[in-house]
Design an enzyme around this catalytic site. Structure first.
Site, PDB file in Angstrom:
ATOM      1  N   LYS A 108     -13.546  -0.612   5.400  1.00  0.00           N
ATOM      2  CA  LYS A 108     -13.893  -1.811   6.017  1.00  0.00           C
ATOM      3  C   LYS A 108     -15.331  -2.273   5.435  1.00  0.00           C
ATOM      4  O   LYS A 108     -16.303  -1.513   5.436  1.00  0.00           O
ATOM      5  CB  LYS A 108     -13.772  -1.847   7.521  1.00  0.00           C
ATOM      6  CG  LYS A 108     -13.507  -3.019   8.288  1.00  0.00           C
ATOM      7  CD  LYS A 108     -12.126  -3.510   7.936  1.00  0.00           C
ATOM      8  CE  LYS A 108     -11.768  -4.895   8.743  1.00  0.00           C
ATOM      9  NZ  LYS A 108     -10.376  -5.036   8.479  1.00  0.00           N
TER      10      LYS A 108
HETATM   11  P1  NAD Z   1      -9.940 -15.922  11.397  1.00  0.00           P
HETATM   12  O1  NAD Z   1     -11.636 -15.735  11.175  1.00  0.00           O
HETATM   13  O2  NAD Z   1      -9.191 -16.353  10.372  1.00  0.00           O
HETATM   14  O3  NAD Z   1      -9.511 -16.198  12.840  1.00  0.00           O
HETATM   15  C1  NAD Z   1     -10.062 -15.503  13.760  1.00  0.00           C
HETATM   16  C2  NAD Z   1      -9.590 -16.578  15.021  1.00  0.00           C
HETATM   17  O4  NAD Z   1      -9.903 -16.045  16.271  1.00  0.00           O
HETATM   18  C3  NAD Z   1     -10.330 -17.901  14.960  1.00  0.00           C
HETATM   19  O5  NAD Z   1      -9.451 -18.929  15.494  1.00  0.00           O
HETATM   20  C4  NAD Z   1     -11.327 -17.708  16.192  1.00  0.00           C
HETATM   21  O6  NAD Z   1     -11.688 -19.173  16.717  1.00  0.00           O
HETATM   22  C5  NAD Z   1     -10.618 -17.016  16.961  1.00  0.00           C
HETATM   23  N1  NAD Z   1     -11.385 -16.191  18.154  1.00  0.00           N
HETATM   24  C6  NAD Z   1     -12.651 -15.764  18.170  1.00  0.00           C
HETATM   25  N2  NAD Z   1     -13.205 -15.249  19.227  1.00  0.00           N
HETATM   26  C7  NAD Z   1     -12.042 -15.588  20.099  1.00  0.00           C
HETATM   27  C8  NAD Z   1     -11.922 -15.692  21.426  1.00  0.00           C
HETATM   28  N3  NAD Z   1     -12.746 -14.858  22.172  1.00  0.00           N
HETATM   29  N4  NAD Z   1     -10.903 -16.224  22.062  1.00  0.00           N
HETATM   30  C9  NAD Z   1      -9.893 -16.646  21.480  1.00  0.00           C
HETATM   31  N5  NAD Z   1      -9.843 -16.841  20.110  1.00  0.00           N
HETATM   32  C10 NAD Z   1     -10.865 -16.234  19.420  1.00  0.00           C
HETATM   33  O7  NAD Z   1      -9.654 -14.116  11.296  1.00  0.00           O
HETATM   34  P2  NAD Z   1      -8.263 -13.553  10.873  1.00  0.00           P
HETATM   35  O8  NAD Z   1      -8.376 -13.066   9.568  1.00  0.00           O
HETATM   36  O9  NAD Z   1      -7.272 -14.447  11.459  1.00  0.00           O
HETATM   37  O10 NAD Z   1      -8.325 -12.060  11.923  1.00  0.00           O
HETATM   38  C11 NAD Z   1      -8.134 -12.039  13.154  1.00  0.00           C
HETATM   39  C12 NAD Z   1      -7.538 -10.689  13.686  1.00  0.00           C
HETATM   40  O11 NAD Z   1      -6.715 -10.335  12.811  1.00  0.00           O
HETATM   41  C13 NAD Z   1      -8.956  -9.581  13.346  1.00  0.00           C
HETATM   42  O12 NAD Z   1      -8.825  -8.363  14.395  1.00  0.00           O
HETATM   43  C14 NAD Z   1      -8.689  -9.059  11.988  1.00  0.00           C
HETATM   44  O13 NAD Z   1      -9.136  -7.548  11.882  1.00  0.00           O
HETATM   45  C15 NAD Z   1      -7.126  -9.121  12.127  1.00  0.00           C
HETATM   46  N6  NAD Z   1      -6.393  -8.797  10.762  1.00  0.00           N
HETATM   47  C16 NAD Z   1      -6.552  -9.997   9.887  1.00  0.00           C
HETATM   48  C17 NAD Z   1      -5.906  -9.744   8.705  1.00  0.00           C
HETATM   49  C18 NAD Z   1      -5.811 -10.916   7.393  1.00  0.00           C
HETATM   50  O14 NAD Z   1      -5.218 -10.639   6.374  1.00  0.00           O
HETATM   51  N7  NAD Z   1      -6.647 -11.986   7.766  1.00  0.00           N
HETATM   52  C19 NAD Z   1      -5.234  -8.616   8.344  1.00  0.00           C
HETATM   53  C20 NAD Z   1      -4.977  -7.455   9.349  1.00  0.00           C
HETATM   54  C21 NAD Z   1      -5.608  -7.749  10.647  1.00  0.00           C
END
Ligand code: NAD
Length: 418
Positions: A108
């Site tokens: 990561k």
């Molecule tokens: P992103 O940046 O696209 O979106 C994150 C979202 O969470 C945003 O809408 C933000 O406003 C919201 N957010 C932040 N703090 C918040 C809070 N306190 N309450 C409510 N909403 C809140 O990120 P992402 O890629 O969607 O990642 C989100 C999660 O998914 C993370 O834990 C990440 O590790 C996990 N994840 C993402 C992927 C991927 O392919 N993008 C893959 C596996 C896991």
């Protein structure tokens, strides 16, 4: 996030490994090797800001384990990024790749910054500086980054270009989550959410649950949460509430999720969407629903909230959203938690497909990507379900047991160098 005790994610990840090690009688020497990341890089990244001043950001890349193959894991830009968070996320990636049967270890990366306050130019310069510092430790056979919170296709294109410029030729296999025109895979942007949907559909089969019209609540509306919203709606469910970092909205009749996505694209947030009421974000997680999807950050469901959530399934689109105490409570209450290392593994699975396509310069159509994803998700959830039934455990323990056991088996067969 909830107001309860905030867990240090690295302590949480280590406690999870320790608990599984006991359960599977893990060889103590292998345990010692798995309990620590193989490599940790901490960087000071000087960046010329638009004001003309230089700001120095802290960046990280942690590579947890190489037993199964090159390491794989996203890059996060967020003010809360710390070494411990990146370590935890790298360990979870090892278990995730193992649970899904992928030939990767876990890694990561992250930069502690507030990307929302930075211009595109500042983000590009920071990304290129970070990428140039990573040249020595990443590579398509070594460690392959991908997007995570606040990074996207554009970030990946900059990283791929920076590495290619230093090498003197295009190295498309060095990152995944690239734009399709730069060698990305069809289906990758929605893959995390689509995999989450496939996992929920598979689990519903095991617990005899009808998903038609099921109420879905989603915390977080970015890549994982925003795509989950329209995919779950398209699959016949009713998304009744969503939130982002600025607030939450609710419509018991079901939100028009495509319209919410357009509203967010225009205004930067879900709040202010006309066909919904605003909701206190703390209440979002306790709404009556059938599927609750935390899709934001760690520590979303602590013990206090675990007593009050009102759902049949929690599908962890986010990494590490449920604390260990909360996990135990949800299990006692008969709520099925599809753990992060399975529920959000669609992203890394299609990243694997993208890596294979990049290495071969031979690209699949989207149906093929989605069909292969469905088959990998089904295999993983079926396996985890069977282990959980046999062990009378929750799904997380089952997923960890088989994921850690696979890495340990490979580590033992490969032996210890020198
Ligand atoms: P992103 O940046 O696209 O979106 C994150 C979202 O969470 C945003 O809408 C933000 O406003 C919201 N957010 C932040 N703090 C918040 C809070 N306190 N309450 C409510 N909403 C809140 O990120 P992402 O890629 O969607 O990642 C989100 C999660 O998914 C993370 O834990 C990440 O590790 C996990 N994840 C993402 C992927 C991927 O392919 N993008 C893959 C596996 C896991």
């Amino acid at each position: 996030m909830s107001e309860q005790e905030v867990f240090n994610p690295w302590e949480m990840a280590q406690a999870q490994l320790e608990a599984v090690a006991d359960r599977i009688d893990l060889d103590p020497d292998i345990y010692k090797m798995l309990a620590r990341p193989r490599r940790e890089l901490i960087l000071a990244l000087p960046v010329r800001m638009d004001s003309g001043e230089v700001e120095v950001f802290t960046g990280y890349r942690v590579q947890h384990n190489f037993a199964l193959g090159p390491t794989k894991g996203g890059i996060r830009y967020h003010p809360g990024v710390t070494l411990d968070e990146v370590r935890a996320l790298s360990m979870w990636m090892t278990w995730k790749c193992s649970a899904m049967g992928l030939p990767f270890g876990g890694a990561k990366g992250g930069v502690t910054c507030q990307p929302k306050d930075m211009s595109q130019g500042e983000l590009e310069r920071m990304t290129r500086r970070y990428a140039s510092e990573l040249v020595a430790v990443i590579g398509q056979a070594v460690d392959i980054p991908a997007p995570d919170v606040n990074t996207n296709e554009q970030t990946m294109a900059w990283i791929m270009d920076t590495i290619s410029m230093t090498k003197g030729f295009s190295v498309t296999g060095i990152v995944t989550g690239k734009p399709v025109d730069v060698g990305g895979s069809l289906g990758r942007p929605e893959a995390t959410a689509r995999g989450c949907l496939f996992a929920v559909q598979n689990l519903a089969g095991h617990i005899d649950m009808d998903l038609a019209g099921a109420r879905v609540v989603i915390q977080g509306f970015g890549n994982a949460g925003g795509n989950a919203a329209w995919l779950f709606e398209e699959a016949g469910m009713k998304v009744i509430a969503v939130s982002d970092s600025r607030g939450a909205i609710h419509n018991e009749r079901g939100l028009d999720t495509r319209a919410v996505l357009r509203h967010k694209a225009l205004t930067g947030s879900v709040i202010g969407f006309s066909e919904a009421e605003e909701l206190d974000p703390a209440e979002l997680m306790t709404l009556d629903c059938e599927v609750l999807i935390p899709a934001a950050l760690e520590n979303a469901i602590g013990a206090d909230l675990a007593d009050r959530v009102s759902t049949r399934i929690v599908a962890e689109a986010a990494n590490g959203p449920t604390t260990p105490d909360a996990d135990a409570i949800l299990f006692e209450r008969g709520i099925h938690v599809i753990p992060d290392i399975v529920a959000n593994a669609g992203g890394v699975t299609v990243s694997y497909f993208e890596w294979v396509q990049s290495l071969q310069s031979y690209f699949w159509d989207e149906d093929q990507v989605n069909e292969q994803l469905r088959s990998v998700m089904d295999r993983a959830v079926n396996h985890v379900w069977a282990v959980a039934q046999a062990e009378k455990s929750n799904l997380r323990t089952a997923a960890y047991m088989q994921a850690v056991a696979r890495v340990a088996r490979v580590q033992a067969m490969r032996g210890l160098f020198p």
